[in-house]
Design an enzyme around this catalytic site. Sequence first.
Site, PDB file in Angstrom:
ATOM      1  N   GLU A  89     -12.930  -0.982  -6.882  1.00  0.00           N
ATOM      2  CA  GLU A  89     -12.818  -1.544  -5.597  1.00  0.00           C
ATOM      3  C   GLU A  89     -12.440  -1.042  -4.438  1.00  0.00           C
ATOM      4  O   GLU A  89     -13.005  -1.065  -3.427  1.00  0.00           O
ATOM      5  CB  GLU A  89     -11.885  -2.830  -6.127  1.00  0.00           C
ATOM      6  N   GLU A 117      23.870   6.490   6.085  1.00  0.00           N
ATOM      7  CA  GLU A 117      23.391   5.418   6.993  1.00  0.00           C
ATOM      8  C   GLU A 117      23.304   4.013   6.216  1.00  0.00           C
ATOM      9  O   GLU A 117      23.013   3.864   4.964  1.00  0.00           O
ATOM     10  CB  GLU A 117      21.980   5.785   7.283  1.00  0.00           C
ATOM     11  N   ASP A 146       0.709  -1.176   0.032  1.00  0.00           N
ATOM     12  CA  ASP A 146       0.071   0.129   0.076  1.00  0.00           C
ATOM     13  C   ASP A 146       0.807   1.105   0.033  1.00  0.00           C
ATOM     14  O   ASP A 146       0.952   1.897   0.946  1.00  0.00           O
ATOM     15  CB  ASP A 146      -0.853  -0.045   1.146  1.00  0.00           C
ATOM     16  N   GLU A 153      21.248   1.517   6.315  1.00  0.00           N
ATOM     17  CA  GLU A 153      20.268   1.204   5.944  1.00  0.00           C
ATOM     18  C   GLU A 153      19.726   1.996   4.853  1.00  0.00           C
ATOM     19  O   GLU A 153      18.528   1.974   4.457  1.00  0.00           O
ATOM     20  CB  GLU A 153      19.124   1.430   7.247  1.00  0.00           C
TER      21      GLU A 153
END
Length: 437
Positions: free
Chosen positions: A197, A316, A23, A318
Amino acid sequence: MTLFQGGTARADNPIVQTIYTADPAPIVHNDRVYLYTGHDEDGSTWFTMRDWRVFSSSDMVNWTDHGSPLSLATFSWASSDAWAGHVVARNNQFYWYVPVTNRATGRMAIGVAVSDSPTGPFRDALGRPLVENGEIDPAVFIDDDGQAYLYWGNPNLWYVRLNPDMVSFTGGPTQIPLTTAGFGRRDGNPSRPTLYEEGPWVYKRNGLYYMVFAANCCSESIAYSTAPGPTGPWTFRGTIMPTQGSSFTNHPGVIDFRGNSYFFYHNGALPGGGGFTRSVAVERFQYNADGTIPTINMTTAGVPQLGTLNPFVRQEAETSAWASGVETEPSSEGGMNVGYIDNGDWLRIRGTAFGTGASTFTARVASAAGGGTIEVRLDSTTGPRAATCTVPGTGGWQTWTTVSCPVTGATGTRDLYLRFTGGSGFLFNVNWWQFAR
């Protein structure tokens, strides 16, 4: 959790490889893309989701993991279902609209959290639902005149006009008529005559209002409609992304960034992936001359990098284009760190601009075990080795020290690979790294 074990894989989709994400809700802020996602728990056999995540990028290929600044626990009144949310910036604050189950009623409700920073932490703005009618998938659009609209709905489609405070609204929810002229014709389901939907995403371009949505079910495609105003009347324009991939749901997000248009979606492309273990991906596209959106197909290649990454400032750990085998976790020094590193795991950082060369590699590391080695390689996991740094045991997984080692041959713009080696079990954690000229 890793899609490619080989050293020369060039795929950049899905965007995140350390967890399952779903999402996508991207925004652009201060010349950076912030991507807000849901989080499918490992091994899920339902939409088992307890928190939301945020990632960011300035080049669309190297993404920084900012962890989870919002979870079900943020909302004292929510019991479950941290499903598809949407973030919008206004009033120098960031508002995150999310559907969760209201413990008191057992129904889905829309909550709103607020933060002073795009990466959080976020706090419950109201202490109660903003609006509740049992339906899901909120999305906010702020028109040029400053009026904000909150859209949501499955099986119906609703909107309210938000007040300038972004946490209240005037009037009641208005239902948008789901006509076949507005939202296409669905066959074989008399109770759902149109393709709409869920997952509405509304924006404005060149005076035209677009609503992109998850269509049909199940499996879902992505379709869109346009209108002369933010509340309609809507005209169905066709399919953007046909049904494909191994997830039976999909969810759109559309932005413009640095002169390019990008379409975010999710699929089930990671190992163990599927309809309840999804992963966010992105494609670049160009609008047709008449403003229509072309057909966009899922790829593993991802999008071209914008610019390069500067290795001579602290980066970083990450932040990467691909992470093989590792996970991330909150660091005692702030932000996140890369952890759960086993022998042979690696990170790829795309388009690293070494210029005339680097002399030293430095990393911030910790290990409650015996440590290991960081191999600095170029072009692939088996490419030229530019440096080898030994990581010692530090006495704890969050007991940090800094290690450095000399670098040779790192010149030009290259894909940087940090390959981790050592014995059995978890080896060490990495918080950040930096090269010196």
